[in-house]
Design a protein around this motif. Structure first.
Motif, PDB file in Angstrom:
ATOM      1  N   ASP A  87       8.083   1.701   5.181  1.00 45.84           N
ATOM      2  CA  ASP A  87       7.383   2.264   6.340  1.00 45.84           C
ATOM      3  C   ASP A  87       8.195   3.387   6.982  1.00 45.84           C
ATOM      4  N   GLY A  88       9.494   3.136   7.170  1.00 41.08           N
ATOM      5  CA  GLY A  88      10.335   4.159   7.781  1.00 41.08           C
ATOM      6  C   GLY A  88      10.384   5.421   6.948  1.00 41.08           C
TER       7      GLY A  88
ATOM      8  N   CYS B 205       0.836  -1.207   0.000  1.00 40.37           N
ATOM      9  CA  CYS B 205       0.000   0.000   0.000  1.00 40.37           C
ATOM     10  C   CYS B 205       0.870   1.257   0.000  1.00 40.37           C
ATOM     11  N   ILE B 206       1.919   1.249   0.817  1.00 33.87           N
ATOM     12  CA  ILE B 206       2.816   2.403   0.884  1.00 33.87           C
ATOM     13  C   ILE B 206       3.649   2.506  -0.391  1.00 33.87           C
ATOM     14  N   TYR B 207       4.017   1.361  -0.960  1.00 31.11           N
ATOM     15  CA  TYR B 207       4.800   1.363  -2.202  1.00 31.11           C
ATOM     16  C   TYR B 207       4.054   2.085  -3.315  1.00 31.11           C
TER      17      TYR B 207
ATOM     18  N   PRO C 247      -7.771   5.409  -4.142  1.00 32.38           N
ATOM     19  CA  PRO C 247      -7.739   4.394  -3.109  1.00 32.38           C
ATOM     20  C   PRO C 247      -6.367   3.797  -2.955  1.00 32.38           C
ATOM     21  N   VAL C 248      -6.248   2.896  -2.026  1.00 27.89           N
ATOM     22  CA  VAL C 248      -4.966   2.281  -1.702  1.00 27.89           C
ATOM     23  C   VAL C 248      -4.861   0.914  -2.349  1.00 27.89           C
TER      24      VAL C 248
ATOM     25  N   THR D 245       1.909  12.509  -1.095  1.00 32.06           N
ATOM     26  CA  THR D 245       1.060  12.664   0.090  1.00 32.06           C
ATOM     27  C   THR D 245      -0.195  13.486  -0.178  1.00 32.06           C
ATOM     28  N   GLY D 246      -0.349  14.012  -1.374  1.00 32.46           N
ATOM     29  CA  GLY D 246      -1.538  14.790  -1.687  1.00 32.46           C
ATOM     30  C   GLY D 246      -1.637  15.074  -3.170  1.00 32.46           C
TER      31      GLY D 246
END
Length: 210
Positions: free
Chosen positions: A97-98, A37-39, A196-197, A189-190
């Motif tokens: 994540d970091g 999801c973060i990727y 969606p994720v 981030t925007g």
């Protein structure tokens, strides 16, 4: 300790090990899904990131016996596969994540006009169960994606909602909010409101009932 008591203790210990294995598997899958999801919000070449994480897993192969308690039956090949999968997963998640949660500094966030290189959709046929061994078509799931190019030359394909997809023109620009994380990776981030994720951007079109 009598024989029945010994058997009960072994049985309890075996159940506890199975429970711990299941918990570890659930944690690993959860971490992998969250990392993906973060990727999807991170401007990075996924293959390079995976190759780096896999390199760490290969270098630490001598520690594969640490997973002996996790693998049943006790098999060297399974332990090696388990080690490669888990270490690669956790290393990738650690970096993503970091980088996502720890910005590089107070001036890490900036606005940028990204160019829309292309836009495309993907369709996947959905099915529903119509009998014990029979499945029939149940509509089409369509996902929407934009290919964005950034000022530093990097490109990223991101999932977006149908509304964002429809109002975005190929060859145009998209104003984004970008944040540089502690590991130097840029995170979107925007600017993709409604996206969606994890590729979940989709509309579902019902198919004919049978």
């Amino acid at each position: 300790m009598t024989a029945p008591q010994t058997n009960n203790a072994d049985l309890t210990k075996g159940k506890l090990r199975h429970f711990l294995r299941l918990c570890y598997l659930v944690v690993a899958v959860t971490v992998a899904v969250q990392a993906y999801c973060i990727y999807e919000k991170t401007v990075v070449n996924g293959w390079i990131l995976l190759a780096a994480a896999l390199s760490v897993a290969i270098v630490t192969l001598p520690l594969r016996n640490s997973w002996k308690w996790l693998v049943v039956p006790d098999n060297g090949i399974l332990r090696t596969a388990c080690h490669l999968f888990l270490v690669t997963t956790f290393c990738t998640a650690f970096v993503l994540d970091g980088n996502y949660y720890l910005p590089s500094g107070p001036e890490a966030t900036r606005r940028e006009q990204a160019s829309v290189v292309s836009k495309h959709t993907k369709e996947r046929q959905m099915t529903r169960r119509a009998g014990k061994y029979r499945y029939v078509a149940n509509g089409v799931r369509r996902s929407y994606f934009l290919r964005l190019a950034f000022a530093n030359g990097q490109e990223k394909t991101v999932p977006v909602s149908q509304a964002v997809y429809n109002r975005t023109r190929q060859g145009g620009t998209k104003k984004l909010m970008l944040t540089k994380g502690i590991f130097g990776l840029t995170v979107i981030t925007g600017g993709l409101s409604g996206s969606p994720v994890a590729g979940a951007a989709a509309d579902i079109r019902p198919g004919p009932h049978r």
